[in-house]
Design a protein around this motif. Sequence first.
Motif: not given
Length: 298
Positions: A148-149, A161, A164-165, A167, A245, A267, A269-271
């Motif tokens: 997660h970010h 990032v 983005r999805e 929530r 997500g 949203p 976020e993933w990184a």
Amino acid sequence: MLERHELDAFLTLAEELHFGRTAERLHLSTTRVSQTIAKLERRVGVPLFNRTSRRVELTAVGRQLEEELRPAWIQIAAAFGRAVDAGRGLTGTLRVAFVGAASGQLLAGAAELFCGREPGCEVRLREAQMADVFPWLRDGEVDIALTHHPVDEPGLVSGPVLVREARMLAVPSGHPFARRESLSLEDLAQVRLLRLPENVPDSLQRNCTPSATPAGRPIEHGPATATFNEMLTLIGAGQGAFTVGAQVRRYYARPDVAYVPISDAPPLEWALQWRADATTARIRTFNESALMLVGGPT
């Protein structure tokens, strides 16, 4: 001037606050670590650590020295790593961790692109549980992980990032919210949110399990869970809820859990995350490959 072994001993002990763990990380004896720190303290003229039979802690002078030395040491290590990479070329093995099916699929695609660009490198994908990721990164068991970010964790840095999805709130299928088309963040005051494992960074815990709604209404917290499947099982058993997500609906469909969109939530976020002092050409190129996969700039 400080020698490298003195810097390593001081900064590692400042992080671990334990002579045994410091010695284990540095592959030294505890006596050697103790002697190195004692010699350094004699040169400084004051103690850098307070030691008792139960704990080790930095003195005020030690804390100031650590705060001033660590950023410079990270920059030196990163610069040296880049020089080594430039001299050797992109070869070797990159160990990549993921949590969950969607993350694994994304990183498998990034690994395929990466190996196409750099055939001299090998990528080893490892599935991690939620409690594993940050200890694995800190201990060097993996080189990079998708998380997660944003994450505010000393010594770690993030790439751009990647995903983005929307929530959603995971609730028991028999909960009144399961019949709603959508929820608001204020609705979280009516559920008990489960928590991530205790060892995840506080910033990530707050992001997934806030303490209050935007209007200030308190949100009840439930127990911490060790794995995502454990969390879903507790939710299905009526013991709480959790923000997830949108991809979870596809990869973790369950008859006992419903996923309801949160209309006003930011949203998820993933990184990619990695250690700042272990930034290599392999990591930079893998980041670029992941961005290419999701259609972002490189």
